[in-house]
Design an enzyme around this catalytic site. Sequence first.
Site: not given
Ligand code: SDX
Length: 428
Positions: A307, A364
Amino acid sequence: MSNTATLEINGEKHEFPLVVGTENEIGINIKTLRGVTGGVTTIDPGYKNTGACESGITFLDGEKGILRYRGYSIEDLADKADFLEVAYLLIFGELPSKDQLDKFHSDIKAQSVVDDDVKKIIDAFPKAAHPMGVLSSLTSALTAFNPSSVNVDSEEDMYKTVVKILGKFPVLVAWAMRKKQGLPLNYGSNSLGYVENVLKMMFEKPNEEYVQNPIIVNALDKLLILHADHEQNCSTSTVRIVGSSHAGLFASISSGISALWGPLHGGANQAVLEMLEAIKEDGGDTKKYMGKAKDKEDPFRLMGFGHRVYKNFDPRAKIIKVAADEVLADLGVEDPILDIAKGLEKEALKDDYFVKRKLYPNVDFYSGIIYRAMGIPTEMFTVMFALGRLPGWISQWREMRLRKEPIGRPRQIYTGENYRAFKDIAKR
Ligand code: SDX
């Protein structure tokens, strides 16, 4: 603590005032930055460190896993309030009295019929159309049937528009589902509660009485509350920026629905179920999928994990996880998918990759398991998220317009070609 921040650029120091929130969050007000520095701007892809506005609606503390709507904790609201009470709270700022709530509900019921020509629009969609695309289109089409734009400075006009969208949106949600299922586009009954009416519209068969199940009613009411607002998330920021051009409320919400559809945002609840199904088909090999999630070469992510704000448990995920156990037990549903989800969570919470990046289950991760137990099709999961988020979008849009916020127009840093003379096609 000083009430300014100092920025030194090209040997010149500039002071910027600090904005301190009611929960002691600190923001640097850089409204004068370009003016005092001769055009220097900030850059922050994804706005990870940038606040778009001050807001009095929802407070999140990502480190402590705190979520409050207008100061009330999500735990209290999910446990003690119903969805319409929470919608009223978010939009108007206070929990309603019984009379206010009764009037709110009856005013919504009075608006719960949509122009029959909407059915002609739905008829034009193929059954294969994703219900989020249908919902976004129909919500935008509501503008055609309700052309007068709301006068935000008139409490009465704003109230009328609020009850109109809260009355008509559930019809569009139900019809989007029934269109896919080839069922007649029907109405519920004004004798029912808001959530009962949604369920009746969604599930009633033309040849049998729909019998309400209080377990499902309570679970859906709680899920809608948990999804109702979440400060400046992607779809809410979309609603605010579209509304900042003074586009109407229905058009702004339609854009929010499209933003929510993405699998990184609200579309994640559908993606979680598809992921869990794939793991199940793969013999429940969670380790393989954990490996894929950690492999930078593999685009696969562990959907429902991570998140932007929560670097601790998403408090909503905690509540939904308990509710999933209760609903499946009460309904007598044995769902191996739930066991796979729990296994995945257990592994991730002790895996260094996830622990280091503070990746926890989000809202989710478990919600789809409950929707599935209710008989809601997977493609409708994000539509249910939109139904819950509607009062949040309305409240944020209203706040932005009442505060007369400027049109949203971010800057950029240009990194393209410098000037070059035009070349005739004969010379290219
Ligand atoms: C919602 O913002 C809100 O409030 C949203 C929400 C709401 O109520 O409106 O809460 C609802 O959208 C919840 C999130 C639902 N999405 C998912 O579950 C999709 C999977 N999660 C990700 O794609 C990710 O965690 C996000 C999009 C939710 C957040 O992404 P960020 O903050 O941009 O973080 P990032 O992509 O920069 O990740 C940081 C690191 C990265 O690794 P490094 O580059 O540091 O090595 O964490 C890793 C990412 O690759 N990472 C994951 C991951 N989420 C982040 N690796 C594997 N699986 C994951 N799910």
